[in-house]
Design an enzyme around this catalytic site. Structure first.
Site, PDB file in Angstrom:
ATOM      1  N   HIS A   1       4.343  -3.754   5.189  1.00 45.38           N
ATOM      2  CA  HIS A   1       3.503  -2.813   5.916  1.00 45.38           C
ATOM      3  C   HIS A   1       3.486  -3.101   7.408  1.00 45.38           C
ATOM      4  O   HIS A   1       3.787  -4.201   7.860  1.00 45.38           O
ATOM      5  CB  HIS A   1       2.071  -2.828   5.377  1.00 45.38           C
TER       6      HIS A   1
ATOM      7  N   ARG B   1      -7.810 -13.263  11.875  1.00 45.78           N
ATOM      8  CA  ARG B   1      -6.939 -12.290  12.556  1.00 45.78           C
ATOM      9  C   ARG B   1      -7.713 -11.509  13.604  1.00 45.78           C
ATOM     10  O   ARG B   1      -8.822 -11.019  13.353  1.00 45.78           O
ATOM     11  CB  ARG B   1      -6.333 -11.307  11.548  1.00 45.78           C
TER      12      ARG B   1
END
Length: 277
Positions: free
Chosen positions: A95, A270
């Site tokens: 992805h 993240r």
């Protein structure tokens, strides 16, 4: 700063710096390496969540809170990607992050907090290099196409949960939340805003169909394009260690998390940077 390329098309290991302490000349050099190599890797980085956010802000505006991923209580733009005992990772797909948004992200910075002794690598693919490999006559055709992108892939994942509505009926949290993020359309071929180079912009997790095609024809073409990202010659693979960081250009790469470590504890933070403009 030492820059060690890791493959012909993508990836470099950066040594000799601490990301939380970069002066402007060093950051400028880092930016140039980021554009050239598409994904950069760093070892033994000491970086608090606040320093992580400050690093991201040097690349641009930080993305808002992710609708599904957990985040830090005191730094809600820092997403937690975590595996714990009894909570193994779900199925993994190639992805590109957030292509279900009108403006997918510019880049992401992933900082490993702790990882299993073995397994859990991440693989990146240069979709720019993939595009360069496509025959010229097919390129002309692909340039005319657009793809539908949607976030339904999260339904039934470990980030989903059941909620009870006012009538007492159980509903998927992701399905309900998806109503706030209707499918979007992106060109199948995009152009990098800084280099001007074309890149193939489809991914198996979020690209659901080709605009204007019958379902079977659309899926056949998409499967052919998805398969190109699995070609090892366009990839680089990174083995995580505690303190490792990966910084990748979301505009011309895809990535794949290798979930071969069961439910061994693993935690990464993240920070995602918005597209420019």
């Amino acid at each position: 700063m030492k820059i060690q390329p890791l493959s012909q098309h993508i990836g470099a290991l950066i040594e000799g710096i601490q990301l939380a302490e970069l002066d402007e000349p060093a950051f400028h050099e880092l930016q140039q390496a980021f554009i050239k190599h598409q994904v950069l890797f760093f070892r033994e980085q000491t970086m608090s969540p606040q320093e992580h956010l400050k690093l991201g802000q040097r690349f641009g505006q930080i993305e808002a809170v992710h609708p599904f991923f957990p985040h830090l209580d005191d730094a809600d733009q820092v997403v937690i990607i975590e595996t714990s005992r009894g909570n193994p990772p779900g199925e993994s797909f190639w992805h590109t992050d957030l292509t279900w948004q009108e403006k997918p992200s510019k880049c992401s910075i992933l900082h490993a907090q702790y990882v299993p002794q073995t397994g859990g690598d991440t693989v990146w693919c240069s979709m720019q290099a993939v595009w360069d490999s496509v025959p010229a006559e097919q390129k002309n055709y692909l340039r005319t196409l657009q793809g539908h992108h949607a976030l339904h892939a999260f339904e039934g994942s470990r980030y989903d949960r059941h909620e009870t509505d006012q009538s007492g009926k159980q509903q998927s949290f992701v399905a309900n939340k998806s109503k706030e993020y209707p499918p979007v359309i992106h060109p199948v071929v995009t152009r990098h805003p800084e280099t001007g180079r074309e890149t193939l912009f489809v991914n198996e997790q979020f690209t659901r169909s080709i605009v204007g095609m019958e379902d079977a024809e659309s899926q056949t073409l998409l499967n052919e394009l998805f398969a190109l990202a699995r070609s090892p010659e366009f990839q680089v693979r990174f083995q995580w260690q505690a303190g490792s960081v990966a910084l990748w250009d979301n505009r011309n790469t895809q990535h794949y998390a290798v979930t071969n470590y069961g439910d061994q504890p693993r935690r990464l933070h993240r920070v995602t940077v918005c597209a420019d403009g």
